[in-house]
Design a protein around this motif. Structure first.
Motif, PDB file in Angstrom:
ATOM      1  N   GLU A  42       0.834  -1.209   0.000  1.00 25.38           N
ATOM      2  CA  GLU A  42       0.000   0.000   0.000  1.00 25.38           C
ATOM      3  C   GLU A  42       0.860   1.248   0.000  1.00 25.38           C
ATOM      4  OE1 GLU A  42      -4.156  -1.225   2.184  1.00 25.38           O
ATOM      5  OE2 GLU A  42      -2.420  -0.844   3.460  1.00 25.38           O
ATOM      6  N   TRP A  43       1.952   1.217   0.742  1.00 26.98           N
ATOM      7  CA  TRP A  43       2.855   2.374   0.741  1.00 26.98           C
ATOM      8  C   TRP A  43       3.434   2.620  -0.647  1.00 26.98           C
ATOM      9  CZ3 TRP A  43       6.007   0.594   5.611  1.00 26.98           C
ATOM     10  CH2 TRP A  43       5.184   0.704   6.735  1.00 26.98           C
ATOM     11  N   ALA A  44       3.712   1.556  -1.380  1.00 24.66           N
ATOM     12  CA  ALA A  44       4.213   1.718  -2.743  1.00 24.66           C
ATOM     13  C   ALA A  44       3.158   2.397  -3.618  1.00 24.66           C
ATOM     14  CB  ALA A  44       4.599   0.358  -3.328  1.00 24.66           C
ATOM     15  N   ASP A  45       1.879   2.040  -3.422  1.00 25.95           N
ATOM     16  CA  ASP A  45       0.800   2.725  -4.153  1.00 25.95           C
ATOM     17  C   ASP A  45       0.722   4.191  -3.758  1.00 25.95           C
ATOM     18  OD1 ASP A  45       0.121   0.379  -5.436  1.00 25.95           O
ATOM     19  OD2 ASP A  45      -1.445  -0.150  -3.984  1.00 25.95           O
ATOM     20  N   PHE A  46       0.851   4.472  -2.456  1.00 30.53           N
ATOM     21  CA  PHE A  46       0.807   5.861  -1.997  1.00 30.53           C
ATOM     22  C   PHE A  46       1.936   6.676  -2.608  1.00 30.53           C
ATOM     23  CE2 PHE A  46      -1.230   4.301   2.227  1.00 30.53           C
ATOM     24  CZ  PHE A  46      -2.417   4.073   1.550  1.00 30.53           C
ATOM     25  N   GLN A  47       3.113   6.061  -2.719  1.00 26.63           N
ATOM     26  CA  GLN A  47       4.242   6.765  -3.317  1.00 26.63           C
ATOM     27  C   GLN A  47       3.967   7.082  -4.784  1.00 26.63           C
ATOM     28  OE1 GLN A  47       6.984   7.876  -1.774  1.00 26.63           O
ATOM     29  NE2 GLN A  47       7.742   8.763  -3.674  1.00 26.63           N
ATOM     30  N   ASN A  48       3.315   6.147  -5.479  1.00 22.44           N
ATOM     31  CA  ASN A  48       2.943   6.398  -6.878  1.00 22.44           C
ATOM     32  C   ASN A  48       1.938   7.544  -6.975  1.00 22.44           C
ATOM     33  OD1 ASN A  48       4.589   4.345  -7.823  1.00 22.44           O
ATOM     34  ND2 ASN A  48       2.957   2.808  -7.758  1.00 22.44           N
ATOM     35  N   TYR A  49       0.973   7.574  -6.069  1.00 26.18           N
ATOM     36  CA  TYR A  49      -0.005   8.661  -6.083  1.00 26.18           C
ATOM     37  C   TYR A  49       0.680  10.005  -5.821  1.00 26.18           C
ATOM     38  CZ  TYR A  49      -3.317   4.793  -5.468  1.00 26.18           C
ATOM     39  OH  TYR A  49      -4.024   3.632  -5.615  1.00 26.18           O
ATOM     40  N   TYR A  50       1.630  10.012  -4.888  1.00 26.16           N
ATOM     41  CA  TYR A  50       2.317  11.255  -4.552  1.00 26.16           C
ATOM     42  C   TYR A  50       3.118  11.785  -5.741  1.00 26.16           C
ATOM     43  CZ  TYR A  50       5.667  14.423  -2.358  1.00 26.16           C
ATOM     44  OH  TYR A  50       6.447  15.516  -2.053  1.00 26.16           O
ATOM     45  N   THR A  51       3.636  10.897  -6.572  1.00 23.19           N
ATOM     46  CA  THR A  51       4.410  11.307  -7.749  1.00 23.19           C
ATOM     47  C   THR A  51       3.536  11.388  -9.002  1.00 23.19           C
ATOM     48  OG1 THR A  51       5.066   8.990  -8.107  1.00 23.19           O
ATOM     49  CG2 THR A  51       6.570  10.390  -6.841  1.00 23.19           C
TER      50      THR A  51
END
Length: 461
Positions: A42-51
């Motif tokens: 989920e954190w990897a998805d959040f990082q994608n959303y942030y970028t």
């Protein structure tokens, strides 16, 4: 941190039977690390959303829009400077006036330490982890490069990636955990730099990063440069005392680890003795003997008796070490908003690339396509338009359906809900609200009220 030389040769031995102590500890840490695998994804998805990486290119059609309302970046970058712009105000006061001059030097030393450790950059980076990946971490250690054998050197403050963190389960606070640590992949050049005497004993995890398909190779066969560009998994743990190690070993036994399961270890007898402040144990996952390689096992130099890792939070969860960040609470809302924006973009593209009908009784469709403007589609029908269409030439546009009014109401509602959930409004962004004029006192009251969540974030930070 350990010294550059690593442990002496006498601390490295070879176990001929069963899993070594380090293998037992490694099995428990690996299992605990895997327990949070879903969270890390989920954190990897959040990082994608942030970028601003929302759309999967493989699932998009060539005519689909990739338009996004980048609320993740907007909200996070509104809160980040608000929380980290100001430095702490150091005040050191003595109960006795004759000691105040000495304590004034301490006060200046604290200001200097803030600058020399570059905390103006490190604090925002740790808090950015808390906003995106829900929990940020500092690691406070002694810097061995600035010390001697007798003195551990100056302090070092590092920002640790939360996806590397692992700790004992069943505790509400990190300081309560009997063991805390990191599990991360390091290049073999890192081993060479910090533990040169043990470099030959450490093997890379695999050869996939160089394109080879065989298993981990002997460093001597790889060559110096190729070997340094291989990677190995390093475990860096703080154990509360010998009791924590015993708990890890008991837990490993409960997982079914048996002598028949283990491989021959490189040596890895852990030092015995009571350590009131805990122990710092570092080992690599793979060695020439098939088991972990002990890199360092030293008493913790910190009198507070706690681990060197310090968590930083955006929001706290109930009875959990992991926190709660901005991305999680608005994820579904932003994804729905972007889906609706994609629908609007699709409708507008259809309108700008208008489709046409051609009466084949009046015009030859192929010739019309050659001379007409680009964009849109042509559809042939046999119908007498008479004077309808483009100047009575048997051509008329196909009007696309307009999006319903309820759609735009839903879009506005999503934006309002995002502001309500996140607490980041136009006022907190410095945008004047589109309302009737308000007095200075009313505006001041609104601003103070808008900082309610910020005050809670300050406590968490």
């Amino acid at each position: 941190m350990a010294s550059n030389e690593g442990p002496s040769q006498e601390t490295v031995s070879v176990e001929d039977k069963g899993p070594t102590e380090l293998q037992q500890i490694k099995s428990v840490v690996d299992k605990r690390f895997d327990d949070d695998k879903t969270l890390r994804n989920e954190w990897a998805d959040f990082q994608n959303y942030y970028t601003n990486d929302y759309w999967d290119d493989e699932e998009l059609e060539k005519y689909d829009s990739e338009v996004t309302a980048h609320y993740f970046f907007s909200n996070i970058q509104t809160l980040l400077p608000l929380m980290t712009d100001s430095r702490p105000i150091w005040m050191v006061h003595s109960r006795f006036s004759f000691l105040q001059n000495v304590l004034n030097h301490w006060q200046e030393a604290l200001k200097y330490a803030w600058m020399v450790h570059d905390l103006d950059m490190k604090v925002p980076m740790a808090y950015l982890d808390a906003l995106v990946s829900e929990t940020g971490f500092f690691k406070t250690t002694w810097d061995p490069d600035k010390g001697t054998d007798r003195a551990p050197g100056d302090m070092r403050i590092e920002v640790v990636n939360p996806k590397f963190m692992v700790f004992a389960a069943g505790y509400d606070e990190l300081d309560e955990c009997p063991w805390v640590g990191e599990k991360r992949r390091q290049p073999l050049s890192w081993i060479q730099k910090h533990y040169p005497r043990l470099r030959e004993k450490v093997l890379p995890d695999s050869n996939t990063d160089t394109g080879d398909s065989d298993a981990a190779s002997n460093p001597d066969e790889l060559g110096s440069f190729a070997s340094k560009n291989r990677w190995t998994t390093v475990y860096d743990l703080w154990l509360e005392d010998d009791g924590a190690e015993q708990e890890l070993k008991k837990e490993a036994a409960g997982q079914g680890t048996s002598p028949s399961d283990g491989e021959k270890g490189v040596g890895d007898k852990l030092k015995r003795g009571k350590h009131p402040n805990g122990r710092l144990v570092t080992f690599a996952a793979n060695g020439k003997g098939g088991g972990p390689v002990l890199l360092s096992d030293v008493p913790s130099p910190y009198n507070h008796g706690k681990s060197p890792w310090v968590p930083v939070y955006d929001y706290r969860q109930t009875h959990q070490v992991w926190g709660h960040g901005e991305c999680r609470q608005i994820r579904s809302l932003v994804l729905e908003l972007n889906s609706q924006l994609q629908y609007i973009a699709h409708a507008l593209r259809n309108y700008s690339r208008q489709n046409w009908e051609v009466d084949s009784n009046v015009q030859e469709p192929e010739k019309v396509k050659e001379t007409f403007h680009e964009g849109g589609q042509f559809y042939t029908r046999k119908a007498q338009y008479g004077t309808e269409g483009a100047a009575g030439m048997g051509i008329r546009p196909i009007q696309p359906a307009a999006p319903p009014e309820q759609f735009f109401k839903w879009l506005r509602a999503l934006i309002d809900i995002i502001e309500e959930v996140s607490g980041v409004t136009e006022l907190s962004k410095g945008i004047q609200e589109k309302r009737a004029r308000q007095t200075a006192q009313e505006i001041s009251t609104i601003i103070e009220t808008s900082y309610t969540r910020v005050r809670q974030k300050v406590r968490n930070l």
